[in-house]
Design a protein around this motif. Structure first.
Motif, PDB file in Angstrom:
ATOM      1  N   TRP A 121       0.822  -1.067  -0.177  1.00  0.00           N
ATOM      2  CA  TRP A 121       0.100   0.193  -0.035  1.00  0.00           C
ATOM      3  C   TRP A 121       0.964   1.187   0.125  1.00  0.00           C
ATOM      4  O   TRP A 121       0.758   2.034  -0.975  1.00  0.00           O
ATOM      5  CB  TRP A 121      -1.013  -0.033   1.237  1.00  0.00           C
ATOM      6  N   ARG A 150       1.112   4.430  -2.769  1.00  0.00           N
ATOM      7  CA  ARG A 150       0.752   5.741  -2.392  1.00  0.00           C
ATOM      8  C   ARG A 150       2.245   6.729  -2.725  1.00  0.00           C
ATOM      9  O   ARG A 150       1.875   7.818  -2.876  1.00  0.00           O
ATOM     10  CB  ARG A 150       0.590   5.807  -0.786  1.00  0.00           C
ATOM     11  N   ARG A 197      -9.699   5.409  -3.544  1.00  0.00           N
ATOM     12  CA  ARG A 197      -9.199   4.169  -3.124  1.00  0.00           C
ATOM     13  C   ARG A 197     -10.201   2.936  -3.829  1.00  0.00           C
ATOM     14  O   ARG A 197      -9.837   1.915  -3.867  1.00  0.00           O
ATOM     15  CB  ARG A 197      -8.895   3.964  -1.648  1.00  0.00           C
ATOM     16  N   ILE A 205      -8.327  -3.480  -0.631  1.00  0.00           N
ATOM     17  CA  ILE A 205      -9.082  -2.350  -0.446  1.00  0.00           C
ATOM     18  C   ILE A 205     -10.361  -2.640   0.279  1.00  0.00           C
ATOM     19  O   ILE A 205     -10.970  -1.929   0.941  1.00  0.00           O
ATOM     20  CB  ILE A 205      -9.849  -1.774  -1.835  1.00  0.00           C
TER      21      ILE A 205
END
Ligand SMILES: Cc1ncc(COP(=O)(O)O)c(C=O)c1O
Length: 497
Positions: A13, A17, A112, A445
């Motif tokens: 993750w 980002r 997201r 997610i």
């Protein structure tokens, strides 16, 4: 002593980002430190969170471990993180002088949700395997469709604003709960536009910024987004084949969170069911926390395969205040946009006021059709369940045949399989799958912390033909994934259109 839950920032993750971190000038470790700092300042990585181990992050970013170590050291010098020997690197709480505008924080968290991307902007050329709602169904019963025209004609002579929902529909939903073992009066039911609105109204009524909301470690993406959008801080409890871990709930409740959100009857995405014994234990625990708002989301409860889940949580001693949310979307049709909240009368009245504020009431023709469809009774529901279960078995067989290294538990119901890949990142696989014509959502997610990076959720709500074709394409994608050539143009491939 209560166990303090620490949120662990997932390496996959974080790497995502940080995708543009090398842009700019200066040594690599400095640029990396600046990019991490930007995420912390924006509130995407919160104070107290543990950053990924240097080795894991360096693998994901495809840089040397020294670069990551250098970045962490620099952050520690600037007092943005604390390095604890043998334990890890923890983010310090930061105070931003001027908080970023609400819409930018909100949109960053909403973007997201790839499942919503597919609904807002359906891809034309991809098989969209992101949302778990029935596609290509044999249709709704003609008898109900024929009858509803006259119902609408009659209703059109009335004024048409009924924020709490049509009395006959409230009565039908109440009768459904009563039949399941939770005696319910129509006044204890509010009709909403899908269960999603039910959750939104409850969040609007009860959750303030910085409140703590507890969810299962895997949960409905739309609920994560809602609570994040409310400004809540999310904590999680483990969830598995027996539903949420009641011991963990007991521990976390000692810290007095504001709201507990669970999916005990056919969990999304696990398809699991909390057994009666655990429900009883949880109910008596809830009795000790009168200020806690508890949601039991029954949206998928009717999609069971062989055994109906035990009676609703609110029927067990101590759990009378539980708010049950539910919907006709999963078994019947999402397009009805008919859902509900079932709860104590004063709470339903408050929520009805908010519902009026939001939309002045759900569509009357839709509610009339919902009443007719509910009157179709168990035969119709059984046919739908049989169709869904058949599709589930088709997907299971196709995966066992073409992708035997992918593992999953056969769910008790629901509309998807929760799949563990034998290795690698599910996110990268979704990129490759898009190239092969299948849009998939990475499992992470469904985790408030972005964990489960080696999992995928594959819905089986499509026709059997589409499911088999999708698995063929996935098998091709997997062949390349298992023998990876570097994927460098990840950005170009955000085909979640
Ligand atoms: C657990 C859960 N709750 C709520 C919803 C929202 O459903 P609805 O279509 O009724 O708004 C979904 C949809 O996927 C869900 O899985």
């Amino acid at each position: 002593m209560a166990k303090v839950l620490v949120s662990q920032v997932d390496a996959v993750w974080l790497a995502e980002r940080l995708h543009d971190w090398p842009d700019g000038s200066g040594p690599m470790y400095q640029r990396l430190a600046q990019a991490i700092e930007r995420l912390v300042q924006a509130g995407e990585v919160q104070g107290g969170a543990r950053l990924p181990a240097e080795r894991l992050l360096s693998t994901e970013l495809k840089v040397s471990r020294t670069t990551v170590a250098g970045a962490y050291e620099l952050l520690a010098d600037r007092r943005l993180v604390t390095r604890r020997h043998g334990s890890g690197t923890y983010v310090e709480s930061v105070r931003t002088e001027t908080p970023p505008p609400r819409e930018s924080v909100l949109m960053r968290s909403l973007e997201r949700n790839e499942i919503f991307d597919g609904l807002l902007d359906p891809p034309r050329e991809l098989l969209d395997m992101r949302s778990a709602v029935i596609h290509d169904s044999p249709g709704l019963p003609q008898r109900a469709l024929d009858a509803v025209g006259a119902d609408v004609a009659r209703a059109a002579s009335l004024q048409g604003y009924v924020p709490a929902g049509l009395p006959a529909l409230r009565a039908a939903i109440a009768a459904r709960y009563t039949a399941l073992g939770l005696p319910t009066e129509p006044g204890e039911v509010l009709v909403t536009s899908g269960a999603q609105q039910a959750l939104a109204l409850i969040a609007m009524l009860h959750v303030r910024p910085d409140d703590e909301v507890v969810t299962e470690a895997l949960t409905h993406t739309g609920a994560i987004d809602l609570f994040v959008a409310s400004g809540a801080r999310l904590r999680t409890v483990p969830v598995g084949q027996q539903g949420a871990d009641v011991d963990a709930i007991e521990r976390v409740l000692t810290e007095r969170p504001r709201l507990l959100y669970l999916i005990p009857s056919i969990h999304n995405p696990l398809g699991s069911v909390m057994p009666a014994r655990e429900r009883r234990r949880l109910a008596s625990l809830l009795d000790e926390h009168p200020d806690l708002v508890v949601i039991a989301d029954d949206t998928l409860a009717d999609t069971y395969r062989d055994r109906r889940p035990p009676p609703p949580l609110g029927s067990y001693p101590g759990a009378h205040r539980v708010l049950h949310t539910g919907s006709l979307s999963k078994l019947i049709w999402g397009g009805l946009r008919v859902g509900w909240v079932r709860g104590p009368v004063p709470e339903i009245r408050r929520l009805a006021r908010l519902k009026a504020l939001t939309d002045l009431g759900s569509s009357i023709p839709s509610q009339l059709l919902a009443i007719r469809l509910m009157e179709e009774g168990e035969d119709f529901a059984d046919d739908r369940r049989a169709m869904i279960a058949q599709r589930g078995r088709t997907l299971e067989r196709a995966l066992a045949h073409r992708l035997p290294s992918w593992t999953f538990d056969t769910p008790e119901g629901g509309l998807c399989l929760w799949i563990r890949l034998p290795g690698g990142s599910a996110r990268e696989l979704t990129m490759r799958a898009a190239r092969h014509g299948v849009a998939l959502a990475a499992g992470s997610i469904q985790s408030p912390q972005g964990h489960f990076s080696d999992h995928l959720r594959i819905p089986y709500s499509h026709s059997e033909l589409v499911l088999t074709r999708a698995v063929d394409r996935l098998a091709d994608a997997w062949e390349q994934h298992a023998d990876p050539s570097p994927i460098c143009e990840l950005e170009d491939l955000r085909v979640v259109v």
